[in-house]
Motif scaffolding. Structure first.
Motif, mmCIF file in Angstrom:
data_model
loop_
_atom_site.group_PDB
_atom_site.id
_atom_site.type_symbol
_atom_site.label_atom_id
_atom_site.label_comp_id
_atom_site.label_asym_id
_atom_site.label_seq_id
_atom_site.Cartn_x
_atom_site.Cartn_y
_atom_site.Cartn_z
ATOM 1 N N PHE A 239 0.951 -1.301 0.136
ATOM 2 C CA PHE A 239 -0.094 -0.165 -0.035
ATOM 3 C C PHE A 239 0.930 1.330 -0.168
ATOM 4 O O PHE A 239 0.435 2.121 -0.525
ATOM 5 N N MET A 240 2.196 1.366 0.633
ATOM 6 C CA MET A 240 2.860 2.446 0.633
ATOM 7 C C MET A 240 3.565 2.653 -0.686
ATOM 8 O O MET A 240 3.429 3.745 -1.208
ATOM 9 N N ILE A 241 3.759 1.617 -1.416
ATOM 10 C CA ILE A 241 4.370 1.690 -2.884
ATOM 11 C C ILE A 241 2.959 2.345 -3.629
ATOM 12 O O ILE A 241 3.272 2.910 -4.446
ATOM 13 N N GLU A 242 2.034 1.734 -3.627
ATOM 14 C CA GLU A 242 0.872 2.104 -4.407
ATOM 15 C C GLU A 242 0.534 3.522 -4.137
ATOM 16 O O GLU A 242 0.544 4.256 -5.208
ATOM 17 N N ARG A 243 0.711 3.962 -3.039
ATOM 18 C CA ARG A 243 0.496 5.182 -2.693
ATOM 19 C C ARG A 243 1.324 6.250 -3.248
ATOM 20 O O ARG A 243 1.053 7.294 -3.877
ATOM 21 N N TYR A 244 2.628 6.095 -3.384
ATOM 22 C CA TYR A 244 3.718 6.694 -3.738
ATOM 23 C C TYR A 244 3.459 6.825 -5.251
ATOM 24 O O TYR A 244 3.646 7.816 -5.785
ATOM 25 N N LEU B 44 -0.083 -5.386 3.152
ATOM 26 C CA LEU B 44 1.637 -5.934 3.234
ATOM 27 C C LEU B 44 1.895 -6.353 1.904
ATOM 28 O O LEU B 44 2.720 -5.959 1.329
ATOM 29 N N PHE B 45 0.974 -7.168 1.210
ATOM 30 C CA PHE B 45 1.157 -7.829 0.267
ATOM 31 C C PHE B 45 0.353 -7.673 -1.078
ATOM 32 O O PHE B 45 0.823 -7.783 -2.441
ATOM 33 N N LEU B 46 -0.663 -6.885 -1.233
ATOM 34 C CA LEU B 46 -1.555 -6.790 -2.341
ATOM 35 C C LEU B 46 -2.055 -5.304 -2.559
ATOM 36 O O LEU B 46 -1.195 -4.637 -2.320
ATOM 37 N N LEU C 8 -6.369 -14.158 -2.870
ATOM 38 C CA LEU C 8 -4.936 -13.935 -2.484
ATOM 39 C C LEU C 8 -5.033 -13.380 -1.108
ATOM 40 O O LEU C 8 -3.977 -13.892 -0.211
ATOM 41 N N GLU C 9 -5.751 -12.695 -0.791
ATOM 42 C CA GLU C 9 -6.001 -12.034 0.526
ATOM 43 C C GLU C 9 -6.312 -13.053 1.827
ATOM 44 O O GLU C 9 -5.579 -13.411 2.716
ATOM 45 N N ALA C 10 -7.085 -14.099 1.327
ATOM 46 C CA ALA C 10 -7.246 -15.175 2.142
ATOM 47 C C ALA C 10 -6.340 -16.277 2.223
ATOM 48 O O ALA C 10 -6.202 -16.638 3.356
ATOM 49 N N TYR C 11 -5.557 -16.278 1.207
ATOM 50 C CA TYR C 11 -4.292 -17.400 1.209
ATOM 51 C C TYR C 11 -3.564 -16.575 1.986
ATOM 52 O O TYR C 11 -2.794 -17.274 3.014
ATOM 53 N N PHE C 12 -3.259 -15.239 1.898
ATOM 54 C CA PHE C 12 -1.919 -14.687 2.863
ATOM 55 C C PHE C 12 -2.595 -14.704 4.146
ATOM 56 O O PHE C 12 -1.790 -14.870 5.315
#
Length: 258
Positions: free
Chosen positions: A63-68, A145-147, A158-162
Motif C-alpha cells: 500500500f505504501m508503494i501503491e500510494r507513492y 502488506l502484500f496486495l 489472495l487475501e484469504a491465502y495470505f
C-alpha cells in the motif's frame, strides 16, 4: 530355380499418435507444466517471504508503494511516506487494544476470519444497507502488506491465502505488531510511530487510551478523517472505541496474544 522377389519400396510413415505428440497436444502439455511450476514457485516464495517477515521488520508495504506511485502518475508531487518501524515493547499497550476494539474484537479467538461478522455484513448488504466490510486484522495485514486495493475475486482470494499463511506462521502478537506499524493513519503517515510523532507530538510509548482511540478512529478512511482536526463523527467514534476498550477488560484482553 529361385523365384524372383519384387522389392517394393518401403515408405516409412509416422503413426498418427506420433504426429499428435508433436502437435498442439504436446504444446498444451508443456504450457500446463510451465504453469504448474510457476504456481509452485510462487507458493514456495510466498511461504518463505511470510516466514522471514515473522522476524524481519517489513521495509515497506504494497500500500505504501501503491500510494507513492499513484501520486506520481497523477502529475503532482509524490506524497512523502512517513514510516518507521517500532518494536512491540516500545508501543503503548493501549494502541493494539484500541485497534482490536475498533476493527476486530474477536481477533484473539479466530483463525483469520470472523465468519459471524461476515454473515452479519452479508445480511445487512442484502437488506440494502450501506455496504460494510468484515475483514479481520489478519486480513488487513495480508492486504496492506502484500496486495493492492480493490474488491476483485482474485484479490480477495489472495487475501484469504495470505491470511491463512499469517495465522499459521506468525503469532497473534506479531500480526498485531505489524498491523499497527503499517496501518495508514493519515495521508502518507504509516505506522504508530510516525502517527504519534507527527500528529500527536509524542512517542508511541506515551500514548494514552484517548490517544490510541483517536488514532484507531480514523483507520476506516485516514485520508478523509483527521487526527489533528477531528470531525464530530471521529470524536464520537473515539468515545465509542474507548468504551469498547473498557468493556473488553483493558489491556489484559490481549494477554493471549503474547
Amino acid at each position: 530355380m529361385v523365384p524372383e522377389i519384387a522389392l517394393l519400396p518401403v515408405v516409412l510413415c509416422s503413426s498418427p499418435s506420433t504426429r499428435e505428440g508433436k502437435g498442439p497436444g504436446r504444446s498444451r502439455h508443456r504450457v500446463l507444466v510451465i504453469i504448474r511450476r510457476l504456481v509452485l514457485a510462487a507458493v514456495i516464495f510466498s511461504i518463505v517471504l511470510v516466514l522471514c517477515l515473522r522476524w524481519v521488520p517489513p521495509p515497506t508495504s504494497a500500500f505504501m508503494i501503491e500510494r507513492y506511485f499513484e501520486t506520481r502518475f497523477e502529475g503532482g508531487r509524490a506524497t512523502p511516506i512517513r514510516y518507521r518501524w517500532v518494536d512491540w515493547k516500545s508501543i503503548s499497550p493501549q494502541m493494539p487494544l484500541a485497534v482490536v476494539a475498533a476493527e476486530d474484537q474477536m481477533f484473539p479467538h479466530h483463525w483469520g476470519f470472523d465468519f459471524e461478522a461476515i454473515s452479519d455484513a452479508m445480511e445487512e448488504n442484502k437488506r440494502g444497507h450501506r455496504l460494510r466490510g468484515a475483514s479481520t486484522i489478519t486480513q488487513q495485514v495480508a492486504k496492506n502488506l502484500f496486495l493492492w486495493p480493490g474488491r476483485s475475486y482474485v484479490r480477495k482470494g489472495l487475501e484469504a491465502y495470505f491470511a491463512i499463511l499469517l495465522e499459521l506462521l506468525w503469532s497473534k502478537n506479531r500480526i498485531l505488531e505489524v498491523y499497527v506499524n503499517i496501518a495508514e493513519f493519515g495521508n502518507g503517515i504509516y505506522g504508530v510511530d510516525a502517527a504519534a510523532r507527527t500528529l500527536l507530538r509524542k512517542s508511541p510509548a506515551k500514548l494514552t487510551r484517548g490517544d490510541a482511540a483517536l488514532l484507531a478512529a480514523v483507520l476506516p478512511n485516514p485520508t478523509r478523517f483527521k487526527v489533528r482536526h477531528p470531525s464530530r463523527y471521529v470524536l464520537r467514534r473515539q468515545q465509542w472505541i474507548e468504551q469498547q476498550m473498557q468493556q473488553l477488560g483493558g489491556v489484559s484482553y490481549l494477554k493471549d496474544c503474547q
